[in-house]
Motif scaffolding. Structure first.
Motif, mmCIF file in Angstrom:
data_model
loop_
_atom_site.group_PDB
_atom_site.id
_atom_site.type_symbol
_atom_site.label_atom_id
_atom_site.label_comp_id
_atom_site.label_asym_id
_atom_site.label_seq_id
_atom_site.Cartn_x
_atom_site.Cartn_y
_atom_site.Cartn_z
ATOM 1 N N VAL A 177 0.855 -1.193 0.000
ATOM 2 C CA VAL A 177 0.000 0.000 0.000
ATOM 3 C C VAL A 177 0.886 1.236 0.000
ATOM 4 N N ASP A 178 0.656 2.145 -0.930
ATOM 5 C CA ASP A 178 1.218 3.487 -0.830
ATOM 6 C C ASP A 178 0.091 4.377 -0.331
ATOM 7 N N ALA A 179 0.151 4.735 0.938
ATOM 8 C CA ALA A 179 -0.960 5.433 1.586
ATOM 9 C C ALA A 179 -0.917 6.941 1.404
ATOM 10 N N HIS A 180 0.031 7.428 0.604
ATOM 11 C CA HIS A 180 0.033 8.851 0.250
ATOM 12 C C HIS A 180 0.757 8.998 -1.076
ATOM 13 N N CYS A 181 -0.014 9.137 -2.144
ATOM 14 C CA CYS A 181 0.578 9.404 -3.449
ATOM 15 C C CYS A 181 -0.372 10.293 -4.233
ATOM 16 N N HIS A 182 0.064 10.695 -5.420
ATOM 17 C CA HIS A 182 -0.720 11.618 -6.248
ATOM 18 C C HIS A 182 -0.667 11.143 -7.701
ATOM 19 N N VAL A 183 -1.604 10.309 -8.076
ATOM 20 C CA VAL A 183 -1.723 9.867 -9.464
ATOM 21 C C VAL A 183 -2.391 10.989 -10.247
ATOM 22 N N GLY A 184 -1.711 11.457 -11.284
ATOM 23 C CA GLY A 184 -2.232 12.581 -12.057
ATOM 24 C C GLY A 184 -1.459 13.870 -11.844
ATOM 25 N N LEU A 185 -0.450 13.819 -10.976
ATOM 26 C CA LEU A 185 0.375 14.987 -10.703
ATOM 27 C C LEU A 185 1.824 14.671 -11.039
ATOM 28 N N GLY A 186 2.454 15.551 -11.819
ATOM 29 C CA GLY A 186 3.848 15.386 -12.180
ATOM 30 C C GLY A 186 4.687 16.540 -11.695
ATOM 31 N N PRO A 187 5.983 16.543 -11.972
ATOM 32 C CA PRO A 187 6.867 17.613 -11.503
ATOM 33 C C PRO A 187 6.449 19.005 -11.970
ATOM 34 N N LEU A 215 -0.213 -2.321 -4.672
ATOM 35 C CA LEU A 215 -1.446 -2.717 -5.356
ATOM 36 C C LEU A 215 -2.667 -1.976 -4.830
ATOM 37 N N LEU A 216 -2.451 -1.116 -3.831
ATOM 38 C CA LEU A 216 -3.504 -0.263 -3.290
ATOM 39 C C LEU A 216 -2.889 1.108 -3.054
ATOM 40 N N LEU A 217 -3.485 2.137 -3.662
ATOM 41 C CA LEU A 217 -2.966 3.497 -3.575
ATOM 42 C C LEU A 217 -4.014 4.407 -2.958
ATOM 43 N N ARG A 218 -3.640 5.114 -1.906
ATOM 44 C CA ARG A 218 -4.507 6.191 -1.404
ATOM 45 C C ARG A 218 -3.986 7.483 -2.010
ATOM 46 N N ASP A 219 -4.746 8.022 -2.958
ATOM 47 C CA ASP A 219 -4.350 9.221 -3.676
ATOM 48 C C ASP A 219 -4.780 10.429 -2.851
ATOM 49 N N CYS A 220 -3.807 11.146 -2.298
ATOM 50 C CA CYS A 220 -4.095 12.253 -1.376
ATOM 51 C C CYS A 220 -4.209 13.587 -2.100
ATOM 52 N N GLY A 221 -5.068 13.631 -3.096
ATOM 53 C CA GLY A 221 -5.322 14.874 -3.797
ATOM 54 C C GLY A 221 -4.682 14.906 -5.164
ATOM 55 N N SER A 222 -5.506 15.084 -6.181
ATOM 56 C CA SER A 222 -5.008 15.165 -7.548
ATOM 57 C C SER A 222 -5.814 16.203 -8.312
ATOM 58 N N PRO A 223 -5.135 17.026 -9.130
ATOM 59 C CA PRO A 223 -5.863 17.986 -9.957
ATOM 60 C C PRO A 223 -6.555 17.341 -11.147
ATOM 61 N N VAL A 224 -6.313 16.042 -11.361
ATOM 62 C CA VAL A 224 -6.860 15.315 -12.504
ATOM 63 C C VAL A 224 -7.886 14.299 -12.006
ATOM 64 N N ASP A 225 -9.004 14.201 -12.675
ATOM 65 C CA ASP A 225 -10.000 13.189 -12.337
ATOM 66 C C ASP A 225 -9.515 11.844 -12.876
ATOM 67 N N THR A 226 -9.047 11.005 -11.980
ATOM 68 C CA THR A 226 -8.517 9.696 -12.370
ATOM 69 C C THR A 226 -9.524 8.575 -12.157
ATOM 70 N N LEU A 232 -4.191 11.615 -18.685
ATOM 71 C CA LEU A 232 -4.522 10.289 -18.173
ATOM 72 C C LEU A 232 -3.529 9.231 -18.625
ATOM 73 N N GLU A 233 -2.924 9.423 -19.791
ATOM 74 C CA GLU A 233 -1.920 8.457 -20.243
ATOM 75 C C GLU A 233 -0.736 8.428 -19.287
ATOM 76 N N GLU A 234 -0.284 9.596 -18.846
ATOM 77 C CA GLU A 234 0.823 9.650 -17.900
ATOM 78 C C GLU A 234 0.381 9.165 -16.521
ATOM 79 N N ALA A 235 -0.851 9.486 -16.123
ATOM 80 C CA ALA A 235 -1.365 8.984 -14.847
ATOM 81 C C ALA A 235 -1.409 7.461 -14.844
ATOM 82 N N ASP A 236 -1.785 6.879 -15.971
ATOM 83 C CA ASP A 236 -1.777 5.419 -16.138
ATOM 84 C C ASP A 236 -0.360 4.883 -15.921
ATOM 85 N N ALA A 237 0.630 5.542 -16.512
ATOM 86 C CA ALA A 237 2.016 5.089 -16.362
ATOM 87 C C ALA A 237 2.468 5.192 -14.908
ATOM 88 N N GLN A 238 2.036 6.230 -14.220
ATOM 89 C CA GLN A 238 2.380 6.369 -12.801
ATOM 90 C C GLN A 238 1.824 5.195 -11.994
#
Length: 355
Positions: free
Chosen positions: A47-57, A79-90, A63-69
């Motif tokens: 579990v990554d309990a703090h990450c941001h899928v949809g946010l880059g540097p 295999l379980l991600l708690r996304d702690c805020g993203s500007p992109v609707d994933t 969404l293609e890059e969010a998929d790669a993340q």
């Protein structure tokens, strides 16, 4: 259909696990099942309990890059991600069978000019926070993310964003909607109001004092310290030449971060692993965060990134009738955390990702 035999952590016994054609763990042996593992250590998906899928540097990504993340995290065993805020609707990624489950917190909630530009929904009037929290509770997956403190350029240092009474109303609104609330907090001053208002989790928490840790332990408030992100604090301080008090404060918080984690664990605060991937931290670094927790004195750093974190997020331990989300290692990763870098098998929803 598969068979796996090994020590299922956190237990000590060797077990046989069978996976049916739907990717579910089943109680009875499956005739003709292919043996994927016969010896090794089986860990419930990390579990990554703090990450941001949809946010880059450089800010939001497509969404293609969010998929790669998300695939990068998956390939590291998360295999379980708690996304702690993203500007992109994933939310579209949540339906993907080949990606980790993402528990989204919607957008960060902040005040104007009090967070990274372009990432948060800004409340011109702090009294709007309960309404915004209710909106994000409906948009996310059971979590809402507040920005609790950030540099106030007028003061030249970290300062809280929200009055205590507004926090109480906002967190009550989230709880009424069945959502939990977490907050980004680096310093100390914002913490009493957030903890007293009944917040469910603190992110980073580098300014925690013994009294505040005791309150968190009593209330069951969780901490996700994101230690590999805290390693960026000296660089932040070096770039903040216009704000010497803030720079000195960030260096002080960095110096005490490991001690905060040790004291929190000793006090009984639930402490979980989160990398803060997205922005300045690369995805796929959950093993580094586990090792950082161990170095800080966490007594169960692997559990903080697996079985304990999954329980905290409402995901069941491996048993018949649940999807087979598993990571297998040749050696016991509790004894040597370097093993986390070389899983022999990653299984997501009963499908082999890597072997």
């Amino acid at each position: 259909m598969y068979r796996l035999r090994g020590v299922l952590l956190p237990g000590e016994d060797t077990v046989e696990l069978f996976v049916d054609g739907d990717g579910m763990l089943v109680e009875e042996p499956v005739a003709g099942a292919e043996t994927l593992v016969d010896g090794g250590w089986i860990v419930p998906g990390l579990v990554d309990a703090h990450c941001h899928v949809g946010l880059g540097p450089d800010g939001p990504v497509d969404l293609e890059e969010a998929d790669a993340q998300a695939r990068c995290d998956r390939d590291a065993g998360a295999l379980l991600l708690r996304d702690c805020g993203s500007p992109v609707d994933t939310s579209a990624l949540r339906a993907r069978e080949d990606l980790p489950e993402i528990i989204r917190a919607g957008r960060h909630l902040a005040r104007p000019k009090r967070y990274i530009p372009g990432l948060a929904i800004d409340a011109d009037d702090p009294a709007l926070l309960p309404e915004l929290v209710a909106e994000q509770a409906a948009a996310g997956d059971g979590w809402v993310k507040l920005v609790g403190d950030w540099i106030d350029r007028g003061e030249g240092d970290l300062a809280p964003l929200w009055p205590d009474d507004v926090l109480r109303d906002a967190i009550a609104a989230a709880h009424s909607a069945g959502a939990r609330v977490t907050a980004h907090v680096f310093g100390t001053d914002a913490l009493p109001g957030l903890i007293g208002a009944g917040i469910d989790c603190i992110e980073h928490g580098t300014g925690l004092t013994d009294d505040l840790i005791a309150q968190m332990a009593e209330r069951g408030t969780a901490l996700v310290p994101t230690l590999i992100n805290v390693e960026t604090f000296p660089g932040i301080a070096d770039s903040a030449t216009k704000y010497p008090a803030y720079a000195a404060h960030m260096r002080q918080l960095h110096a005490g971060a490991h001690d905060v984690v040790r004291r929190a664990v000793e006090a009984g605060v639930p402490v979980y692993a989160g990398t803060d991937a997205g922005g300045g931290i690369a995805h796929g670094r959950i093993a580094d965060e586990v090792r950082a927790l161990a170095a800080a004195g966490h007594t169960d750093p692997l559990g903080a990134a697996s079985w304990n974190a999954r329980h905290w997020l409402g995901r069941p331990a491996p048993h018949p009738g649940v999807p087979a989300d598993l990571v297998v290692y040749r050696t016991d990763p509790r004894a040597d955390l370097a093993a986390l870098d070389t899983p022999t098998l990653i299984m997501l929803r009963g499908r082999v990702v890597a072997a």
